[in-house]
Design an enzyme around this catalytic site. Structure first.
Site, PDB file in Angstrom:
ATOM      1  N   LYS A  19       0.818  -1.207   0.000  1.00  0.00           N
ATOM      2  CA  LYS A  19       0.000   0.000   0.000  1.00  0.00           C
ATOM      3  C   LYS A  19       0.858   1.266   0.000  1.00  0.00           C
ATOM      4  CE  LYS A  19      -3.690  -1.096  -0.992  1.00  0.00           C
ATOM      5  NZ  LYS A  19      -4.148  -0.466  -2.215  1.00  0.00           N
ATOM      6  N   ASP A 285      -8.273  -0.529 -17.147  1.00  0.00           N
ATOM      7  CA  ASP A 285      -8.121  -1.272 -15.897  1.00  0.00           C
ATOM      8  C   ASP A 285      -8.675  -0.455 -14.740  1.00  0.00           C
ATOM      9  OD1 ASP A 285      -6.994  -3.624 -16.722  1.00  0.00           O
ATOM     10  OD2 ASP A 285      -4.920  -2.984 -16.407  1.00  0.00           O
TER      11      ASP A 285
END
Length: 403
Positions: A19, A285
């Site tokens: 992350k 995407d």
């Protein structure tokens, strides 16, 4: 669909190494889009012990022109990256925003990709790549998200808030959660297992300090899950490996795009396989995954289904989607084919072309870093942020079905 079952989803915090990478990559996207709304960005980030490495392709007026960086931009990007690391909270010997080694290997976009994506003459802007994208919504939570993932995200978000406010000073940035719920008649009714692993200050792995950490986690979970979900039968695993002092990129390398199930629906929906972070919105995407969530959420918000999955498919360089698929899992008040036809008839969606998606949702803006932790979906649409979470298509869908 089964009526009675157990289901589990996980989440990871903003300090998880993958992350950290996602947030850096999306900070780069925001930096470029703030200077050129038509920028093209594909930024991958590697984080490891005392090192951040960027790689990928870009095209951006005022930042990267004629095959070279505009004066000052390289330094600005480095300071941006260090600022992201600082905001997350890393100032440790193994990963420190001031002293980490930074490498920037971003370079110009391939001309062969650009020719397929850019509009020219009578050719509309094409999709940035081939692929399939899925969106999902359900009525398990007010956010119209799977409950297992929604609670997993909220637990870690609370831990981060308390860490930064000083309410839980023994916490460090890296953490993971996992929630298992029991479903009866298709609805969540109880929590059977909880896993929370959080990086901590020295000494919080034994004795009174460990008990303090455990009590804190249980209190937070109890405040987030619905009343009655936690019982004596709930199985707890808090830092089950024991000590968790070394974390983040110092404990494990991080890469952009490795938490795609955490980013989406926690396994409750199919996934096309494409990651979001580090990509500008011409990449389907990202943008098509956002519009499918938007469509599915509006269908559920309109009361047309209690559960909805939508798929889109594209070919690189081609503007028109190859297919649109709607599945309401036998919960719809209208037929799935009728919903597909209704979606196709709504002109404001621009035929679900890459340009139509970007224009309807307003995606060519620096709004992406805030999406790169605690999920891209189930968030609050406010101002320009999270436009795919709006429910402003409800009346259009109803009108199209009644037309």
């Amino acid at each position: 669909m089964r009526a009675d079952y157990l289901f589990t989803s996980e989440s990871v915090s903003e300090g998880h190494p993958d992350k950290v990478s996602d947030q850096i990559s999306d900070a780069i996207v925001d930096y470029m889009l703030a200077r050129d709304p038509e920028a093209r960005v594909a930024c991958e980030t590697l984080t490891t012990t005392q090192r951040v490495v960027l790689a990928g392709e870009i095209r951006c007026k005022g930042v990267y022109e004629n095959g070279d960086w505009v004066d000052g931009c390289l330094d600005e990007i480095e300071q941006l990256v260090r600022g992201v690391v600082k905001d997350i909270g890393y100032a440790q010997d193994g990963f420190h925003h001031d002293t980490l080694t930074f490498e920037n290997h971003l370079h110009g976009q391939s001309a062969h990709i650009a020719q397929g994506v850019d509009s020219s003459g009578n050719k509309d802007e094409g999709a940035g790549d081939q692929g399939i994208m899925f969106g999902f919504a359900c009525d398990e939570t007010p956010d119209l998200m799977p409950a297992t993932l929604d609670y997993s995200h909220k637990i870690l978000h609370r831990l981060a808030e308390d860490r930064k406010s000083g309410a839980a000073p023994f916490l460090e940035p890296d953490s993971k959660s996992q929630v298992t719920l029991r479903y009866e008649n298709g609805k969540p009714v109880a929590c059977t297992a909880l896993v929370v692993s959080t990086q901590h200050a020295p000494g919080y792995d034994q004795g009174e300090k460990e008990a303090e950490l455990h009590a804190y986690v249980k209190r937070v979970v109890g405040e987030i899950l619905p009343e009655g979900f936690i019982s004596d039968e709930t199985e707890w695993h808090i830092n089950p490996t024991g000590t968790f002092e070394i974390g983040g990129p110092d404990g494990d390398a991080g890469l952009t795009g490795r938490k795609i199930i955490v980013d989406t629906y926690g396994g409750a929906s199919p996934h096309g396989g494409g990651a979001f972070s580090g990509k500008d919105p011409t990449k389907v995407d990202r943008s098509a995954a956002y519009i499918t969530r938007y469509l599915a959420k509006n269908i559920v918000a309109a009361g047309l289904a209690s559960r909805c999955t939508i798929q889109l498919a594209y070919a690189i360089g081609v503007s028109k989607p190859l297919s649109l698929y709607v599945d309401t899992h036998d919960t719809g008040t209208a037929g799935d084919a009728e919903l597909e036809a209704a979606i196709k008839s709504i002109g404001k969606l621009g035929g679900l072309t890459p340009r139509g998606i970007r224009e309807h949702l307003g995606l060519n803006k620096p709004i992406y870093r805030q999406s790169a932790a605690y999920g891209h979906f189930g968030r609050t649409a406010e101002g320009d942020a999270f436009p795919w979470e709006r429910t402003d298509l409800v009346e259009d869908l109803k009108a199209a079905l009644n037309g």
